[in-house]
Scaffold this motif. Structure first.
Motif, mmCIF file in Angstrom:
data_model
loop_
_atom_site.group_PDB
_atom_site.id
_atom_site.type_symbol
_atom_site.label_atom_id
_atom_site.label_comp_id
_atom_site.label_asym_id
_atom_site.label_seq_id
_atom_site.Cartn_x
_atom_site.Cartn_y
_atom_site.Cartn_z
ATOM 1 N N PRO A 202 -5.054 2.114 -9.954
ATOM 2 C CA PRO A 202 -4.377 1.033 -9.223
ATOM 3 C C PRO A 202 -3.490 1.553 -8.089
ATOM 4 O O PRO A 202 -3.419 0.919 -7.022
ATOM 5 C CB PRO A 202 -3.554 0.348 -10.320
ATOM 6 N N GLU A 203 -2.854 2.701 -8.283
ATOM 7 C CA GLU A 203 -2.016 3.263 -7.216
ATOM 8 C C GLU A 203 -2.821 3.409 -5.917
ATOM 9 O O GLU A 203 -2.407 2.963 -4.840
ATOM 10 C CB GLU A 203 -1.480 4.642 -7.647
ATOM 11 N N ARG B 277 -10.317 -6.297 -8.417
ATOM 12 C CA ARG B 277 -10.149 -6.419 -6.968
ATOM 13 C C ARG B 277 -11.460 -6.773 -6.269
ATOM 14 O O ARG B 277 -11.539 -6.743 -5.045
ATOM 15 C CB ARG B 277 -9.586 -5.109 -6.405
ATOM 16 N N ALA C 135 -9.808 -2.006 -12.932
ATOM 17 C CA ALA C 135 -9.003 -2.247 -11.725
ATOM 18 C C ALA C 135 -9.908 -2.542 -10.531
ATOM 19 O O ALA C 135 -9.589 -3.386 -9.684
ATOM 20 C CB ALA C 135 -8.120 -1.037 -11.444
ATOM 21 N N GLY D 206 -5.303 -1.458 -0.130
ATOM 22 C CA GLY D 206 -5.047 -2.841 0.268
ATOM 23 C C GLY D 206 -6.297 -3.697 0.226
ATOM 24 O O GLY D 206 -7.378 -3.231 -0.153
ATOM 25 N N ASP E 125 -4.227 -0.055 -4.596
ATOM 26 C CA ASP E 125 -3.178 -0.857 -3.961
ATOM 27 C C ASP E 125 -2.804 -0.299 -2.598
ATOM 28 O O ASP E 125 -2.539 -1.043 -1.656
ATOM 29 C CB ASP E 125 -1.941 -0.932 -4.862
ATOM 30 N N LYS E 126 -2.799 1.024 -2.496
ATOM 31 C CA LYS E 126 -2.537 1.664 -1.209
ATOM 32 C C LYS E 126 -3.589 1.257 -0.178
ATOM 33 O O LYS E 126 -3.283 1.032 0.990
ATOM 34 C CB LYS E 126 -2.608 3.189 -1.372
#
Ligand code: GLV
Ligand code: GLV
Length: 330
Positions: free
Chosen positions: A46-47, A77, A73, A53, A50-51
């Motif tokens: 997720p890190e 998304r 994850a 986007g 999420d980065k």
């Protein structure tokens, strides 16, 4: 990567070095990306996602294994995930056979003896340097080969061992996949084996002369090869692991080798790699042959894997079907 460079509509950002990408570089460069090609050393969690986007649509890994990708994850998304099966099957099977032979025939010990200049002190002796023979002989006509995991790579390894005169193939695989008796009968006939049989892991450990671990890593596979199982193996048996280090309990394996529960081990992968130093209990075991996760490392195969990873990426970005897509619904 000519395949990607030939597409003017793609703006490429490429890690410039021929080694695993620095995490900080990846985190810095991924924001706003539509797709990313990663290796098995890149944790896709997720890190990272999420980065990247909301622009991110596809993760393409240049590997057959994908336990470094957090699939839940990715699914959450709405991402597509590609991987590179098939193209590396033969290279990994080749190396698996090499490891079995190296471990059984004291290959590691022999190579270091010569490289350390010790050959002059080493006397040829009738029973010096003997190890268990992989091929059958008139006096020793049975050879049972075991596979933990019986996918493409395992079956390609089996095919390579047929000319050694092996007689039985045993395998254990995902308990949720039903036995495939017809396939097994067909394989036995094709390779002129006495039997190809699905067995439980205890029987696999007890019966195998060489046990190849060639199952995918990830959930439910941690330390499948543990002390209890190693104690059941034959004293002359060889363990080969060319899948993921986490499947084998390293401490238990070191103990098994030290105390002679099994004969030797050939490893392409070790738990905690690449932090496997000369102090590691397995590195200290002379009958443990370790190579640094290079099973797919042939010029031909790595080119094919890179091409497949690029094809997967491009297909997903252009909205088509990837040549090899991970099923995220499973
Ligand atoms: C290598 O280990 C791969 O998963 O491709
Ligand atoms: C594993 O993914 C295999 O190809 O056997």
């Amino acid at each position: 990567m000519p395949l990607l460079e030939s597409r003017p509509e793609l703006e490429l950002v490429v890690w410039p070095e021929d080694r695993a990408c620095d995490r900080s570089w990846l985190l810095e460069n991924i924001p706003g990306a539509t797709g990313v090609i990663v290796m098995l050393t890149d944790k896709v969690n997720p890190e990272l996602l999420d980065k990247a986007g909301p622009s991110l649509r596809v993760v393409s890994t240049m590997s057959v294994g994908y336990e470094h990708v957090d699939l839940a994850a990715a699914a959450q998304r709405g991402l597509k995930v590609g991987y590179t099966p098939d193209v590396l099957t033969d290279a990994v099977a080749d190396l698996s056979v090499m490891l079995a032979l190296m471990a059984g025939r004291n290959g590691g010990i022999g190579v270091s003896l010569v490289q350390n200049g010790e050959w002059p002190n080493f006397s040829w002796a009738p029973f010096g340097f003997c190890g268990p023979q992989l091929s059958t002989t008139a006096a020793s006509p049975t050879r049972k080969i075991g596979f933990l995991g019986f996918g493409r790579i395992a079956q390609a390894t089996l095919a390579r061992l047929v000319p050694f005169g092996i007689t039985h193939c045993l395998y254990s695989s995902n308990p949720s996949s039903p036995p495939n008796h017809q396939r097994d009968t067909d394989l036995a006939k094709k390779y002129n084996l006495k039997a190809v049989s699905k067995v439980n892991v205890d029987e696999l450990a007890r019966e195998s002369d060489v046990l190849f671990v060639l199952a995918p890593g990830g959930q439910g596979t941690y330390h499948v090869i543990n002390e209890g199982l190693l104690r059941k193996m034959k004293k002359t048996s060889i363990l080969v692991n060319a899948s993921r280090g986490t499947l084998v309990d390293s401490d238990a394996l070191a103990k098994a080798l030290k105390e002679g529960w099994i004969w030797g081990a050939g490893l392409d992968v070790v738990e905690g790699e690449p932090n496997v130093t000369i102090d590691h209990p397995l590195v200290k075991e002379p009958r443990c042959v370790i190579v640094p996760h290079i099973a797919s490392a042939t010029l031909e195969t790595r080119r094919d894997m890179a091409t497949r990873a690029a094809q997967n990426l491009v297909a997903a970005i252009l909205g088509g079907d990837m040549p090899a897509q991970v099923d995220l619904s499973a």
